[in-house]
Design an enzyme around this catalytic site. Sequence first.
Site: not given
Length: 210
Positions: A10, A13-14, A23, A64, A89
């Site tokens: 992916h 992310t923040t 996790g 997703r 994960e």
Amino acid sequence: MSATIYLLRHGETTWNRAGRLQGQLDAPLTRLGLAQVDAAGRTLASLLNGTGFRLVASPLGRTRQSATIVAEHLGVDYDAIEWDERLKEITLGDWDGYHGWGALDRDFPHEAERRNADPWNYRYPNGESSQDVQDRVRPFLAECHAAGGVHVVVAHGVVNKVMRGLYLGLTREQTFALDRPQDAFHRLESGTEARIDVAVAASVQAEWAM
């Protein structure tokens, strides 16, 4: 039957940016993360060039979101994406979402000693070990081999490392040493691995670096 697996992580992310341990908890993709996945999807579409494939992903929120963008580039409807629980994960259990490894080791020094003594088999409190992840990824990989064809897999840093290690027959130490890129993905084919770098929009990279 022979199978080709394109293995994607992916986008950023923040929590990736902040250094938090995700996790199986979730955080949204950053603008850079969106650009990374967009670039991966665009690159993958040019490589596949009409070849038939299966698109399967972890059902967590960040994968997703990433798989949805990849699907658009590949001309696949969202409803055609397969969501596989085995691709989630690794969970750190009670410590999913913790504010970094440094904070975790300071707050739980005895657990840090236990983890360092046997990192592969260390199971996080109410969580998993790397061996647990391998145990759930192994049958997924075997099913891909048995089915043959092309599989596009969108998953996570630890899961992807474990899958690559299994595929390549690496030791536990070699598996731990593998990278976890978000600006590249890997092709597993004929027992070998190839890294495919993607061109993330320079304007987004520049803003992120400021």
